[in-house]
Design an enzyme around this catalytic site. Structure first.
Site, mmCIF file in Angstrom:
data_model
loop_
_atom_site.group_PDB
_atom_site.id
_atom_site.type_symbol
_atom_site.label_atom_id
_atom_site.label_comp_id
_atom_site.label_asym_id
_atom_site.label_seq_id
_atom_site.Cartn_x
_atom_site.Cartn_y
_atom_site.Cartn_z
ATOM 1 C CG HIS A 122 -1.991 -1.189 0.848
ATOM 2 N ND1 HIS A 122 -2.709 -1.184 2.431
ATOM 3 C CD2 HIS A 122 -2.601 -2.078 0.094
ATOM 4 C CE1 HIS A 122 -3.265 -2.290 2.037
ATOM 5 N NE2 HIS A 122 -3.295 -2.947 0.953
ATOM 6 C CB ALA A 240 3.321 -8.506 16.253
HETATM 7 N N1 APR Z 1 -0.592 -7.649 18.043
HETATM 8 C C1 APR Z 1 -1.351 -8.484 16.670
HETATM 9 N N2 APR Z 1 -2.508 -8.137 15.896
HETATM 10 C C2 APR Z 1 -3.406 -6.910 16.189
HETATM 11 C C3 APR Z 1 -2.450 -5.953 17.629
HETATM 12 C C4 APR Z 1 -1.497 -6.712 17.862
HETATM 13 N N3 APR Z 1 -0.599 -6.257 18.428
HETATM 14 N N4 APR Z 1 -3.421 -5.323 17.988
HETATM 15 C C5 APR Z 1 -4.487 -5.454 16.600
HETATM 16 N N5 APR Z 1 -4.472 -6.438 15.846
HETATM 17 C C6 APR Z 1 -5.190 -6.703 14.654
HETATM 18 C C7 APR Z 1 -6.617 -6.809 14.540
HETATM 19 O O1 APR Z 1 -6.918 -7.437 15.552
HETATM 20 C C8 APR Z 1 -7.025 -6.850 13.709
HETATM 21 O O2 APR Z 1 -6.859 -7.802 13.237
HETATM 22 O O3 APR Z 1 -4.532 -5.943 13.734
HETATM 23 C C9 APR Z 1 -5.455 -6.057 12.308
HETATM 24 C C10 APR Z 1 -5.328 -4.333 12.513
HETATM 25 O O4 APR Z 1 -6.571 -4.380 11.302
HETATM 26 P P1 APR Z 1 -6.867 -3.243 10.741
HETATM 27 O O5 APR Z 1 -7.230 -1.701 11.546
HETATM 28 O O6 APR Z 1 -8.165 -3.414 9.552
HETATM 29 O O7 APR Z 1 -5.656 -3.051 9.467
HETATM 30 P P2 APR Z 1 -4.829 -3.728 8.092
HETATM 31 O O8 APR Z 1 -5.708 -5.474 8.053
HETATM 32 O O9 APR Z 1 -4.150 -3.720 7.978
HETATM 33 O O10 APR Z 1 -5.836 -2.709 7.534
HETATM 34 C C11 APR Z 1 -5.672 -3.218 6.209
HETATM 35 O O11 APR Z 1 -6.691 -1.470 5.320
HETATM 36 O O12 APR Z 1 -7.601 1.222 6.001
HETATM 37 C C12 APR Z 1 -6.946 -0.042 5.223
HETATM 38 O O13 APR Z 1 -5.066 0.320 3.233
HETATM 39 C C13 APR Z 1 -4.771 0.398 5.382
HETATM 40 O O14 APR Z 1 -3.277 -1.025 5.119
HETATM 41 C C14 APR Z 1 -5.001 -0.803 5.181
HETATM 42 C C15 APR Z 1 -5.580 -1.994 4.953
#
Ligand code: APR
Length: 260
Positions: A122, A240
């Site tokens: 991204h 993580a």
């Molecule tokens: N360790 C591991 N996972 C975690 C932690 C942590 N400390 N804290 C939160 N999470 C998990 C949450 O449970 C959730 O499943 O990380 C995930 C975050 O999800 P999103 O906020 O949807 O982020 P992401 O999946 O990266 O979004 C994908 O969406 O908005 C667009 O371009 C943006 O790259 C992004 C894409």
């Protein structure tokens, strides 16, 4: 099998025997560095700000100073953040196994922790470029204590265009080369660690399934799993910054034992 060390030991054995390992990371990978995820409850970025008003080409055309000001606020947040033990564990494991990183994140925490083979699906927050001629641009001096929605006029390019963040906005295509590399990694890895992604955004969310169909053992590391049980081989319900260092330590121990 929810014991962290038992999971780490079993997974480390797979990594020790693997030819190629892939880490697919999302915003949860940066959460323990203090960078908000997008959909994490009421403190998630998209709960506090409207993605349609900030992360689309239409928003940029309608109000570039608002969009630029918001990304400058996000850049300051990343500059203030530090990679955590999970980022460092991935970099450390890469000296013991062939590990590639494909991330949906636009921050540079994997690189700052020492990972070198990082694919940004991204885009990258600091890869600033002109919205007209695509020329790369340098980062302006940091803003101090600016509010997230404080407007700031984006720098002008010599061609008359405006400097924008190098991220992929909703409605824009992923960088072709990055996607090709991500698919190649997914199709040729023996173990895939899916760390901190809700699995809601395509096409990134299709990579674990693609890897699994190509024969990879797919593990999701996430306190609240984003993928269905039939899409991954193992849900490691952990964060993580806790799971990855435990995994790296187990891998070290197994390789030390193997080398006598
Ligand atoms: N360790 C591991 N996972 C975690 C932690 C942590 N400390 N804290 C939160 N999470 C998990 C949450 O449970 C959730 O499943 O990380 C995930 C975050 O999800 P999103 O906020 O949807 O982020 P992401 O999946 O990266 O979004 C994908 O969406 O908005 C667009 O371009 C943006 O790259 C992004 C894409």
């Amino acid at each position: 099998m929810h014991d962290r060390s038992a999971i780490a030991t079993a997974l480390a054995a797979r990594i020790a025997a693997a030819h190629r390992v892939l880490v697919l990371s999302g915003a949860g990978m940066s959460a323990e560095s203090g960078i908000a995820t997008f959909r994490g409850g009421d403190h998630g970025l998209w709960a506090r700000f409207d993605p349609q008003a900030l992360a689309t080409p239409e928003a940029w055309r309608a109000d570039a100073p608002l969009v630029w000001g918001w990304y400058r606020w996000r850049m300051a947040g990343v500059r203030d953040a530090q990679p955590h033990a999970g980022h460092r564990a991935i970099a450390a494991m890469a000296s013991r196994a062939e590990i590639a990183v494909v991330t949906q994140n636009v921050d540079d925490l994997h690189e700052r922790a020492g990972s070198v083979d990082v694919v940004h699906l991204h885009g990258e927050l600091f890869a600033l470029r002109c919205d007209r001629c695509d020329m790369r641009a340098g980062e302006p001096p940091p803003r101090v204590d600016a509010a997230a929605t404080e407007r700031e006029t984006p720098p002008a390019c010599v061609c008359g265009g405006r400097v924008r963040p190098g991220v992929v906005w909703f409605g824009e295509s992923l960088p072709e080369a990055a996607w090709r590399r991500a698919v190649a990694h997914a199709g040729s890895s023996d173990v895939v660690l899916v760390v901190g992604t809700s699995g809601l955004v395509q096409p990134a969310a299709s990579l674990p399934g693609l890897a699994r169909r190509a024969g990879a053992f797919v593990v999701e590391i996430n306190p609240q799993p984003g993928f269905r049980a039939d899409e991954v081989d193992l849900h490691w319900r952990d964060t993580a910054a806790h799971a990855l260092p435990e995994l790296a330590a187990a891998l070290d121990a197994q390789l030390a034992e193997a080398s006598g």
